[in-house]
Enzyme design. Structure first.
Site, PDB file in Angstrom:
ATOM      1  N   LYS A  85      14.739   2.934 -10.700  1.00 21.94           N
ATOM      2  CA  LYS A  85      15.439   1.664 -10.468  1.00 21.94           C
ATOM      3  C   LYS A  85      16.481   1.412 -11.548  1.00 21.94           C
ATOM      4  CE  LYS A  85      12.367  -0.551  -7.267  1.00 21.94           C
ATOM      5  NZ  LYS A  85      11.647  -1.684  -6.758  1.00 21.94           N
TER       6      LYS A  85
ATOM      7  N   LYS B 191      12.102   7.840  -0.489  1.00 27.39           N
ATOM      8  CA  LYS B 191      11.126   7.072   0.303  1.00 27.39           C
ATOM      9  C   LYS B 191      11.829   5.885   0.971  1.00 27.39           C
ATOM     10  CE  LYS B 191       9.309   3.303  -2.433  1.00 27.39           C
ATOM     11  NZ  LYS B 191       9.365   2.222  -1.488  1.00 27.39           N
TER      12      LYS B 191
ATOM     13  N   LYS C 157      12.978  -1.102   0.646  1.00 22.83           N
ATOM     14  CA  LYS C 157      13.732  -2.313   0.983  1.00 22.83           C
ATOM     15  C   LYS C 157      15.086  -2.303   0.300  1.00 22.83           C
ATOM     16  CE  LYS C 157       9.736  -5.235   0.846  1.00 22.83           C
ATOM     17  NZ  LYS C 157       9.338  -5.021  -0.547  1.00 22.83           N
TER      18      LYS C 157
HETATM   19  P1  ATP Z   1      11.550  -2.219  -3.278  1.00 26.70           P
HETATM   20  O1  ATP Z   1      12.595  -1.225  -2.839  1.00 26.70           O
HETATM   21  O2  ATP Z   1      12.074  -3.593  -3.541  1.00 26.70           O
HETATM   22  O3  ATP Z   1      10.646  -1.699  -4.392  1.00 26.70           O
HETATM   23  P2  ATP Z   1       9.605  -1.380  -1.349  1.00 26.70           P
HETATM   24  O4  ATP Z   1      10.108  -1.002  -0.019  1.00 26.70           O
HETATM   25  O5  ATP Z   1       9.250  -0.280  -2.305  1.00 26.70           O
HETATM   26  O6  ATP Z   1      10.622  -2.412  -1.989  1.00 26.70           O
HETATM   27  P3  ATP Z   1       7.351  -2.954  -2.227  1.00 26.70           P
HETATM   28  O7  ATP Z   1       7.306  -4.407  -1.978  1.00 26.70           O
HETATM   29  O8  ATP Z   1       7.757  -2.481  -3.596  1.00 26.70           O
HETATM   30  O9  ATP Z   1       8.338  -2.308  -1.129  1.00 26.70           O
HETATM   31  O10 ATP Z   1       5.960  -2.292  -1.854  1.00 26.70           O
HETATM   32  C1  ATP Z   1       4.992  -2.935  -1.011  1.00 26.70           C
HETATM   33  C2  ATP Z   1       3.932  -1.928  -0.612  1.00 26.70           C
HETATM   34  O11 ATP Z   1       4.480  -0.973   0.312  1.00 26.70           O
HETATM   35  C3  ATP Z   1       3.390  -1.091  -1.783  1.00 26.70           C
HETATM   36  O12 ATP Z   1       1.998  -0.892  -1.587  1.00 26.70           O
HETATM   37  C4  ATP Z   1       4.119   0.222  -1.670  1.00 26.70           C
HETATM   38  O13 ATP Z   1       3.392   1.302  -2.238  1.00 26.70           O
HETATM   39  C5  ATP Z   1       4.219   0.359  -0.143  1.00 26.70           C
HETATM   40  N1  ATP Z   1       5.363   1.173   0.248  1.00 26.70           N
HETATM   41  C6  ATP Z   1       6.652   0.944  -0.078  1.00 26.70           C
HETATM   42  N2  ATP Z   1       7.452   1.866   0.463  1.00 26.70           N
HETATM   43  C7  ATP Z   1       6.651   2.729   1.145  1.00 26.70           C
HETATM   44  C8  ATP Z   1       6.893   3.904   1.941  1.00 26.70           C
HETATM   45  N3  ATP Z   1       8.133   4.349   2.086  1.00 26.70           N
HETATM   46  N4  ATP Z   1       5.848   4.531   2.506  1.00 26.70           N
HETATM   47  C9  ATP Z   1       4.580   4.042   2.349  1.00 26.70           C
HETATM   48  N5  ATP Z   1       4.284   2.940   1.618  1.00 26.70           N
HETATM   49  C10 ATP Z   1       5.306   2.283   1.026  1.00 26.70           C
HETATM   50 MG    MG Z   2       8.759  -0.788  -4.298  1.00 27.47          MG
END
Ligand code: ATP
Ligand code: MG
Length: 338
Positions: free
Chosen positions: A125, A205, A208
């Protein structure tokens, strides 16, 4: 699902205590759904569950303060729509139980700087943020440890991107227990069947903040539009080229969303080149839209009743506050602060 090691604290009925959270950093995507929310929903009967919209974590990247309330509201509603029945778990907003910030401060003194500087999420990040890196992003895992330990959770269902943060939380719990006496269980991660869904470009991965996702708000046409241009096994240049389903993200999504016979059809057809990537994607789009349609409908119903959603938030926070205060009282005694 798979868990390893101890399960930590249990409730009065003997159910292991679970905590996990999601950031209000954008629209909830199908990676969050299969890696986290759907898995959380499957645990409601067998575990004592607490889930959280972690708004204080979301402050660690640049954001518009004017949007935060609506993002928290939408993320909360999407969690309920995704299956987190507030009657069967505690679902709340992190900042509504401010005790976590005090525990976070206390845990800083049980944190090695070197451990924080090794965190992959911070490196990734901060690489993107360049000149806008703040200390909160660096300390993110300490706040996450505080979230988990405040509820003395032994089981933390997450995607595999959080493995390193969970190891860190265990280390913090160990350090606290060694220095001040046995207080916290060492939390273990628990992964869903899809611990990592890759983004539509299959390069990172699904995330968001990377805009490489299918959102839970996408209508069937949008799902199809995104899938139709998504990356597949690069070996399948022409329709007649055989592929390897295991390295194709479309196949991973079939495993997450399609019935077993369709997943088998996709695997065999890909290996023998009997089906093209678009055929495979079409069937996936249908399965995904079918699973997401009732969630979207429920979400729309919830956001049309904002007072009800806010009431659910208040109830969740009230249920968590007592637990948080009890833990903090014990922690204060242990560290010699009254
Ligand atoms: P950001 O990009 O803001 O970090 P994010 O998409 O990673 O957002 P988070 O809110 O950080 O989402 O994570 C919420 C949950 O979703 C966590 O348990 C994380 O491990 C899971 N998660 C996030 N992205 C993935 C993915 N691509 N596949 C499976 N699990 C995921
Ligand atoms: Mg995340």
């Amino acid at each position: 699902m798979s868990a390893s090691g101890s399960v930590g604290q249990r409730d009065a009925e003997g159910k292991p205590t679970v905590f996990s959270g999601i950031q209000p950093t954008g629209i909830v995507h199908v990676g969050n759904y299969v890696g986290a929310i759907r898995n959380w929903a499957s645990m409601l009967d067998d575990y004592d569950c607490t889930f959280c919209v972690v708004d204080l974590h979301a402050m660690t990247v640049p954001y518009d303060a004017g949007d935060m309330q609506s993002r928290v509201f939408e993320t909360f509603a999407m969690n309920v729509a995704g299956g987190l029945d507030p009657d069967r778990c505690r679902l709340f907003v992190q900042s509504h139980v401010p005790e976590v910030t005090e525990l976070c401060w206390i845990l800083f003194s049980c944190t090695a700087m070197g451990d924080l500087s090794r965190m992959t999420q911070f490196k990734e990040k901060s690489e993107k943020l360049k000149g806008q890196i703040n200390a909160g992003l660096f300390a993110y895992p300490v706040l996450m440890a505080a979230d988990i330990l405040l509820y003395r959770a032994g089981v933390v269902p997450v995607g595999d991107d959080q493995t390193q943060h969970l190891e860190f939380a265990r280390e913090v719990a160990r350090r606290f227990n060694t220095r001040f006496g046995d207080t916290f269980p060492e939390p273990e991660p628990l992964f869903s069947d899809v611990p990592r869904l890759m983004g539509l470009d299959n390069k990172a991965k699904m995330s968001k903040t990377l805009n490489n996702y299918i959102s839970l708000l996408d209508e069937p046409e949008e799902i199809w539009a995104k899938l139709s241009t998504a990356a597949t096994d690069p070996a399948r240049i022409r329709r007649g080229d055989p592929g390897t389903p295991e390295i194709c993200n479309i196949f991973t999504m079939h495993q997450a969303f399609s019935p077993a016979e369709d997943t088998e059809w996709a695997a065999n057809g890909c290996r023998t080149a009997d089906i093209g990537c678009l055929d495979c994607k079409r069937r996936l789009a249908d399965s995904m839209a079918a699973e997401l349609a009732p969630i979207l409908e429920k979400y729309r119903g919830l956001i049309s009743r904002p007072d009800h959603v806010r009431h659910l938030m208040d109830e969740g926070a009230a249920a968590c506050r007592g637990i948080a205060q009890k833990t903090l009282e014990e922690v204060r005694q242990r560290i010699g602060v009254r």
